[in-house]
Enzyme design. Structure first.
Site, PDB file in Angstrom:
ATOM      1  N   GLU A   1       0.846  -1.188   0.000  1.00 11.48           N
ATOM      2  CA  GLU A   1       0.000   0.000   0.000  1.00 11.48           C
ATOM      3  C   GLU A   1       0.883   1.240   0.000  1.00 11.48           C
ATOM      4  O   GLU A   1       1.852   1.325   0.759  1.00 11.48           O
ATOM      5  CB  GLU A   1      -0.870   0.042   1.254  1.00 11.48           C
ATOM      6  CG  GLU A   1      -1.804  -1.117   1.448  1.00 11.48           C
ATOM      7  CD  GLU A   1      -2.507  -1.014   2.789  1.00 11.48           C
ATOM      8  OE1 GLU A   1      -2.406   0.049   3.437  1.00 11.48           O
ATOM      9  OE2 GLU A   1      -3.152  -1.998   3.186  1.00 11.48           O
TER      10      GLU A   1
ATOM     11  N   HIS B   1      -3.188  -6.508  10.717  1.00 13.66           N
ATOM     12  CA  HIS B   1      -4.032  -7.552  10.142  1.00 13.66           C
ATOM     13  C   HIS B   1      -3.852  -8.886  10.866  1.00 13.66           C
ATOM     14  O   HIS B   1      -3.357  -9.850  10.299  1.00 13.66           O
ATOM     15  CB  HIS B   1      -3.691  -7.746   8.659  1.00 13.66           C
ATOM     16  CG  HIS B   1      -3.807  -6.519   7.823  1.00 13.66           C
ATOM     17  ND1 HIS B   1      -3.089  -6.349   6.653  1.00 13.66           N
ATOM     18  CD2 HIS B   1      -4.559  -5.404   7.974  1.00 13.66           C
ATOM     19  CE1 HIS B   1      -3.403  -5.175   6.125  1.00 13.66           C
ATOM     20  NE2 HIS B   1      -4.286  -4.587   6.900  1.00 13.66           N
TER      21      HIS B   1
ATOM     22  N   ASN C   1      -5.130  -6.662   2.281  1.00 12.05           N
ATOM     23  CA  ASN C   1      -5.961  -6.271   3.426  1.00 12.05           C
ATOM     24  C   ASN C   1      -7.095  -7.276   3.565  1.00 12.05           C
ATOM     25  O   ASN C   1      -7.802  -7.557   2.598  1.00 12.05           O
ATOM     26  CB  ASN C   1      -6.535  -4.877   3.211  1.00 12.05           C
ATOM     27  CG  ASN C   1      -5.472  -3.883   2.805  1.00 12.05           C
ATOM     28  OD1 ASN C   1      -4.856  -4.034   1.750  1.00 12.05           O
ATOM     29  ND2 ASN C   1      -5.244  -2.875   3.613  1.00 12.05           N
TER      30      ASN C   1
END
Length: 542
Positions: free
Chosen positions: A396, A481, A519
């Site tokens: 990201e 996560h 994600n």
């Protein structure tokens, strides 16, 4: 369920949330909804109980409510729907206050310093804030606290995993069905949308992403636009000065005041609008046991926003769904097994936990490559190197919304990792403790380093060593996560039914064995949609 009925239910649910916020209520329900009754013995009973209000829990509640099953949701955080003294529900990253962190005396942001100066974190009053950093040796875990769970504090990047990755991690799940039915259903329910590429190319707030894209291109890497649950139409209006700023006002990890379709704006109000769902906030489930006549008894503690205990409660139910997240669900089941409350739970409980390969890093650009003084807090672009069979990485391009020019590009790299930790129960503290060695993060560091070494070499740039503490270029001791601990097909059957205990289910990220490659919240949502559909059809009596 028709779009019209879903919209009406969401409207009713949002009204119920506003009413609860206005009057400071910790019980949220629509009209005469009665998801829980108090029998003569004083213990609360609900046909179904859902622990948590995150992604899997929210899906489960909506589908149970739509099926007519009275359901009580128990959330340890508070409802974030009432403005504070500044007129906003959430504080910004640049001016954090007590709303930012879960019972801390100082904020604990991912970035520790800037130019080695302690200018990022602030002293605060202990309070039931929206973000928690749970500490373990060698690995900290960020989690959201409040109605909506992690959806309140993430960057909203709604990424569907590569089919090959999904099939690899969950081989017992029909991938054809997931990609045909449940991933589309999840994306629709979450309100996923895409940035307008033409607007993106001209928006000052995405200058940082375009600079990172060019650096990746020079090194031979491609990038891809990433869907998000933030309303990109609202963001464009922010950029034009037509609406209050949120993503463009340094609002990310401590909540988002406008524009973001977090679960308290999507699945949860739709669930409340069925008339069969009640949400009880500031209520932490402490233990689970089996009742002699079937069903389960939960013991819970209610607090006020400053941490004082208001009441201890006992709640009985016929169907119990655990959606407290990888940490919360795993700890509840591990405690139940090790204390003898549920002694026949699988030895797989607490196993196969992972950090989804999370590694953060940052690069210093040249002075002629400014990244912008205003940066959107919602990422829209990533370096997509997932197709590399030897070293797949999805990175990201993250914002660094400092409010001034930094010439810095920040990244959250999601690397492929086979490293897994496990949880052990500590009877002295009554908590589950993560066993994760620092060496287990090193393969992910090596993967991220291989990618960003090449980018730096091609562009003549360097890493930033001042941001994460201890002069580290790679932050490998925290993650966003958390996955695993009660893995699908091992600790549960193929639909989240906990082995050995009828009518006990898991419906969150603890089902996923440690890594998904992107994600994970879209995957968690889609898997929950699949599982609850089967459970309602086969198990739940209405």
């Amino acid at each position: 369920m028709s779009r019209l009925s879903l919209s009406r239910r969401r409207f009713l649910g949002l009204a119920a949330m506003r009413t609860a916020a206005t009057f400071g209520l910790t019980t949220i329900a629509c009209g005469s909804a009665r998801a829980a009754d108090r029998p003569a013995d004083g213990a609360t009973f609900s046909p179904a109980v859902v622990v948590g209000t995150g992604y899997g829990a929210a899906v489960t509640a909506l589908r149970l409510g739509a099926a007519g099953v009275p359901t009580l949701m128990l959330e340890m955080g508070q409802l974030w729907d009432k403005p504070g003294p500044d007129g906003n529900v959430f504080c910004t990253m640049l001016s954090p206050d007590q709303r930012s962190m879960w019972f801390r005396t100082r904020t604990e942001a991912p970035l520790a310093t800037f130019l080695w100066l302690d200018v990022i974190n602030r002293d605060i009053t202990p309070y039931a804030g929206v973000l928690d950093r749970v500490h373990f040796p060698n690995m900290d875990v960020y989690v959201g606290r409040g109605v909506g769970g992690g959806s309140l504090v993430n960057g909203g990047m709604a990424v569907t995993p590569l089919r090959s990755s999904f099939a690899d991690i969950l081989p017992g799940v029909d991938a054809d069905e997931m990609y045909r039915v449940y991933f589309p259903r999840a994306n629709a329910g979450l309100g996923v949308n895409d940035v307008d590429p033409a607007w993106f190319e001209t928006a000052d707030c995405y200058r940082y992403a375009r600079v990172a894209r060019e650096s990746a291109r020079v090194a031979g890497y491609g990038t891809a636009f990433v869907p998000n649950v933030y309303d990109f139409g609202y963001m464009a209006r922010e950029d034009a000065g037509l609406v209050p700023k949120s993503a463009l006002n340094s609002e990310v990890i401590y909540g988002n005041n406008h524009g973001k379709r977090s679960l308290d704006r999507s699945y949860l109000p739709a669930a409340l609008g069925t008339g069969h769902i009640t949400i009880q906030t500031l209520t932490e489930v402490r233990s689970i046991e089996r009742q002699s006549g079937g069903g389960y008894l939960l013991r819970a503690r209610q607090i006020d926003p400053y941490g004082s205990v208001v009441a201890d409660r006992e709640i009985g139910c016929r169907y119990l769904f655990l959606g407290a997240g990888s940490l919360g669900t795993t700890e509840l089941l591990l405690r139940a097994r090790e204390t003898g409350a549920l002694p026949d739970l699988s030895p797989e409980i607490g196993q196969r936990w992972g950090n989804n390969g999370n590694i953060m890093t940052a690069r210093a650009n040249h002075v002629w490559q400014p990244t912008g003084t205003v940066q959107s807090g919602m990422p829209a672009l990533g370096i997509d190197h997932r197709a590399d069979p030897a070293n797949p990485v999805f990175a990201e391009i993250a914002p660094l919304p400092a409010g001034f020019e930094t010439w810095v590009n920040l990244y959250l790299a999601i690397t492929r990792t086979v490293e897994r930790g496990n949880f052990a129960y500590n009877p002295a503290t009554g908590r589950a403790e993560l066993r994760w060695g620092p060496e287990q993060s090193q393969p992910s560091v090596a993967s991220a380093k291989a990618l960003f070494d090449r980018i730096n070499a091609a562009n003549g740039t360097v890493y930033r060593y001042d941001l994460f503490g201890h002069n580290k270029a790679f932050a490998d001791d925290f993650c966003y996560h958390p996955l695993g601990g009660v893995v699908l097909g091992r600790a549960t059957d193929g639909y989240g039914r906990v082995r050995g205990y009828p009518n006990l289910y898991v419906t969150d990220g603890s089902l996923i064995p440690g890594w998904v490659g992107v994600n994970p919240f879209v995957t968690i949502t889609a898997l929950a949609e699949r599982n609850i559909e089967r459970v309602i059809a086969e198990d739940v009596l209405r």
